[in-house]
Design a protein around this motif. Structure first.
Motif, mmCIF file in Angstrom:
data_model
loop_
_atom_site.group_PDB
_atom_site.id
_atom_site.type_symbol
_atom_site.label_atom_id
_atom_site.label_comp_id
_atom_site.label_asym_id
_atom_site.label_seq_id
_atom_site.Cartn_x
_atom_site.Cartn_y
_atom_site.Cartn_z
ATOM 1 N N LEU A 134 16.726 29.714 87.344
ATOM 2 C CA LEU A 134 16.179 28.631 88.166
ATOM 3 C C LEU A 134 14.658 28.616 88.107
ATOM 4 O O LEU A 134 14.044 27.553 88.097
ATOM 5 N N ARG A 135 14.045 29.807 88.057
ATOM 6 C CA ARG A 135 12.580 29.844 87.931
ATOM 7 C C ARG A 135 12.140 29.222 86.615
ATOM 8 O O ARG A 135 11.202 28.431 86.570
ATOM 9 N N ARG A 136 12.796 29.598 85.523
ATOM 10 C CA ARG A 136 12.412 29.058 84.220
ATOM 11 C C ARG A 136 12.628 27.554 84.174
ATOM 12 O O ARG A 136 11.835 26.812 83.597
ATOM 13 N N TYR A 137 13.701 27.088 84.790
ATOM 14 C CA TYR A 137 14.036 25.666 84.766
ATOM 15 C C TYR A 137 13.007 24.841 85.510
ATOM 16 O O TYR A 137 12.722 23.706 85.132
ATOM 17 N N HIS A 138 12.406 25.415 86.563
ATOM 18 C CA HIS A 138 11.454 24.666 87.384
ATOM 19 C C HIS A 138 10.006 24.874 86.982
ATOM 20 O O HIS A 138 9.108 24.366 87.644
ATOM 21 N N ILE A 139 9.762 25.603 85.889
ATOM 22 C CA ILE A 139 8.392 25.743 85.401
ATOM 23 C C ILE A 139 7.910 24.401 84.865
ATOM 24 O O ILE A 139 8.593 23.770 84.056
ATOM 25 N N PRO A 140 6.729 23.908 85.280
ATOM 26 C CA PRO A 140 6.219 22.632 84.763
ATOM 27 C C PRO A 140 6.062 22.672 83.254
ATOM 28 O O PRO A 140 5.717 23.704 82.671
ATOM 29 N N SER A 141 6.336 21.551 82.608
ATOM 30 C CA SER A 141 6.285 21.493 81.145
ATOM 31 C C SER A 141 4.869 21.602 80.616
ATOM 32 O O SER A 141 4.648 22.062 79.505
ATOM 33 N N GLN A 142 3.887 21.167 81.401
ATOM 34 C CA GLN A 142 2.507 21.238 80.946
ATOM 35 C C GLN A 142 1.856 22.521 81.460
ATOM 36 O O GLN A 142 1.343 22.575 82.569
ATOM 37 N N GLU A 143 1.932 23.576 80.682
ATOM 38 C CA GLU A 143 1.346 24.840 81.062
ATOM 39 C C GLU A 143 -0.004 25.001 80.383
ATOM 40 O O GLU A 143 -0.233 24.474 79.301
ATOM 41 N N ARG B 76 20.159 36.917 87.574
ATOM 42 C CA ARG B 76 20.173 35.980 86.441
ATOM 43 C C ARG B 76 20.035 34.544 86.926
ATOM 44 O O ARG B 76 19.330 33.729 86.314
ATOM 45 N N ILE B 77 20.717 34.218 88.006
ATOM 46 C CA ILE B 77 20.621 32.867 88.569
ATOM 47 C C ILE B 77 19.187 32.570 88.995
ATOM 48 O O ILE B 77 18.624 31.515 88.666
ATOM 49 N N LYS B 78 18.560 33.499 89.709
ATOM 50 C CA LYS B 78 17.197 33.286 90.178
ATOM 51 C C LYS B 78 16.227 33.147 89.006
ATOM 52 O O LYS B 78 15.331 32.284 89.014
ATOM 53 N N ALA B 79 16.398 33.994 87.991
ATOM 54 C CA ALA B 79 15.509 33.932 86.828
ATOM 55 C C ALA B 79 15.667 32.605 86.096
ATOM 56 O O ALA B 79 14.678 31.996 85.672
ATOM 57 N N ASN C 96 9.063 44.213 95.416
ATOM 58 C CA ASN C 96 10.369 43.590 95.199
ATOM 59 C C ASN C 96 10.245 42.295 94.401
ATOM 60 O O ASN C 96 11.078 42.001 93.536
ATOM 61 N N ILE C 97 9.222 41.495 94.704
ATOM 62 C CA ILE C 97 9.012 40.250 93.961
ATOM 63 C C ILE C 97 8.732 40.558 92.490
ATOM 64 O O ILE C 97 9.295 39.934 91.586
ATOM 65 N N ILE C 98 7.861 41.541 92.252
ATOM 66 C CA ILE C 98 7.514 41.887 90.869
ATOM 67 C C ILE C 98 8.733 42.415 90.127
ATOM 68 O O ILE C 98 8.996 42.021 88.984
ATOM 69 N N LEU C 99 9.519 43.280 90.760
ATOM 70 C CA LEU C 99 10.707 43.822 90.113
ATOM 71 C C LEU C 99 11.683 42.711 89.764
ATOM 72 O O LEU C 99 12.302 42.718 88.695
ATOM 73 N N ASP C 100 11.812 41.732 90.662
ATOM 74 C CA ASP C 100 12.719 40.614 90.404
ATOM 75 C C ASP C 100 12.218 39.755 89.244
ATOM 76 O O ASP C 100 12.989 39.347 88.374
ATOM 77 N N ARG C 101 10.910 39.504 89.192
ATOM 78 C CA ARG C 101 10.355 38.648 88.151
ATOM 79 C C ARG C 101 10.373 39.324 86.771
ATOM 80 O O ARG C 101 10.410 38.637 85.751
ATOM 81 N N LEU C 102 10.338 40.656 86.748
ATOM 82 C CA LEU C 102 10.277 41.355 85.465
ATOM 83 C C LEU C 102 11.653 41.658 84.899
ATOM 84 O O LEU C 102 11.759 42.274 83.850
ATOM 85 N N ASP D 209 23.101 30.907 79.650
ATOM 86 C CA ASP D 209 23.333 32.343 79.792
ATOM 87 C C ASP D 209 24.827 32.552 79.993
ATOM 88 O O ASP D 209 25.586 31.605 80.224
ATOM 89 N N TYR D 210 25.257 33.817 79.899
ATOM 90 C CA TYR D 210 26.648 34.157 80.151
ATOM 91 C C TYR D 210 26.676 35.542 80.771
ATOM 92 O O TYR D 210 25.737 36.333 80.637
ATOM 93 N N ILE D 211 27.746 35.839 81.474
ATOM 94 C CA ILE D 211 27.937 37.174 82.018
ATOM 95 C C ILE D 211 29.417 37.514 81.899
ATOM 96 O O ILE D 211 30.278 36.664 82.138
ATOM 97 N N THR D 212 29.696 38.743 81.485
ATOM 98 C CA THR D 212 31.062 39.152 81.200
ATOM 99 C C THR D 212 31.709 39.799 82.420
ATOM 100 O O THR D 212 31.116 40.662 83.063
ATOM 101 N N LYS D 213 32.910 39.378 82.718
ATOM 102 C CA LYS D 213 33.680 39.975 83.813
ATOM 103 C C LYS D 213 34.238 41.327 83.355
ATOM 104 O O LYS D 213 34.629 41.460 82.206
#
Length: 228
Positions: free
Chosen positions: A116-125, A111-114, A174-180, A97-101
């Motif tokens: 990290l969540r994607r990175y830690h999702i198990p590969s076998q879904e 963006r960081i939290k999202a 708040n959790i749902i808003l963050d995840r969406l 990802d990238y973010i513009t100054k």
């Protein structure tokens, strides 16, 4: 607790980032040059890298190329330029990802939290999500009720997946808003979430005014009810 390596030489940006990241529960390691970044990466593993593109002795691209030879750690570029060529190059060499100054700190944190969540999702879904008479075919992004397909918007689909993946658990608003939050930086607010819940109920419930599946817990959030 996740540890982030920040490679940045602008003191005004460093101060704000360090304060905001620590306040959100992250450990921060700081390097101000490409050389310092390489030294710190050789000494320790990190959960995510924040790389400035323009550094005194090179570029964040140099660090990314080196890291991608041996690691898939998430990488976000901090760039003062939104030129397409820089964006494409950063993603092509392995950036996530990238973010513009100048950027909003809350957006970067999301963006960081999202990421990290994607990175830690198990590969076998699981291929399908099944609950009550609702089925989600994840590989096809299709939803069925009693074997009849339901047409959902992208956000309705993501909301339904989130709820069904967390059955009988109260998810706060708040959790749902963050995840969406999505990768294009688009956010939805609390009122919009209520609208999407009502629209989703109208499509999956037998009686949207008396829901059985998508339950509201006043002042808390929502829960996916698994009927016995």
């Amino acid at each position: 607790m996740n540890t982030i390596l920040l490679v940045e030489d602008d003191l005004s940006i460093i101060d704000g980032l360090e304060f905001s990241l620590r306040r959100n529960g992250f450990h921060i390691a700081l390097a101000r040059t490409v050389r310092e970044g390489f030294l710190m990466l050789s000494d320790k593993k990190y959960d995510l890298l924040l790389l400035d593109l323009t550094l005194p002795d090179g570029s964040g691209f140099d660090i990314c190329k080196k890291v991608r030879q041996s690691s898939d750690v998430p990488i976000i570029f901090l760039t003062a330029s939104d030129e397409e060529v820089n964006i494409v190059m950063g993603l092509d060499i392995g950036g996530d990802d990238y973010i513009t100054k100048p950027f909003k700190l809350n957006e970067l944190i999301s963006r960081i939290k999202a990421l990290l969540r994607r990175y830690h999702i198990p590969s076998q879904e699981p291929i399908d999500l099944q609950s009550n008479d609702i089925t989600i075919k994840l590989l096809e992004s299709r939803v069925f009720k009693d074997s009849k397909e339901i047409e959902l918007t992208s956000l309705e689909y993501r909301l339904l997946c989130l709820l069904m993946q967390n059955p009988n658990i109260v998810l706060t608003r708040n959790i749902i808003l963050d995840r969406l939050w999505d990768s294009n930086g688009n956010f939805i607010d609390d009122n919009t979430l209520s609208v999407y819940v009502r629209r989703l109920r109208s499509k999956i419930e037998d009686n949207a005014e008396n829901p059985k599946f998508l339950l509201t817990l006043r002042r808390l959030g929502y829960k996916w009810n698994v009927l016995k």
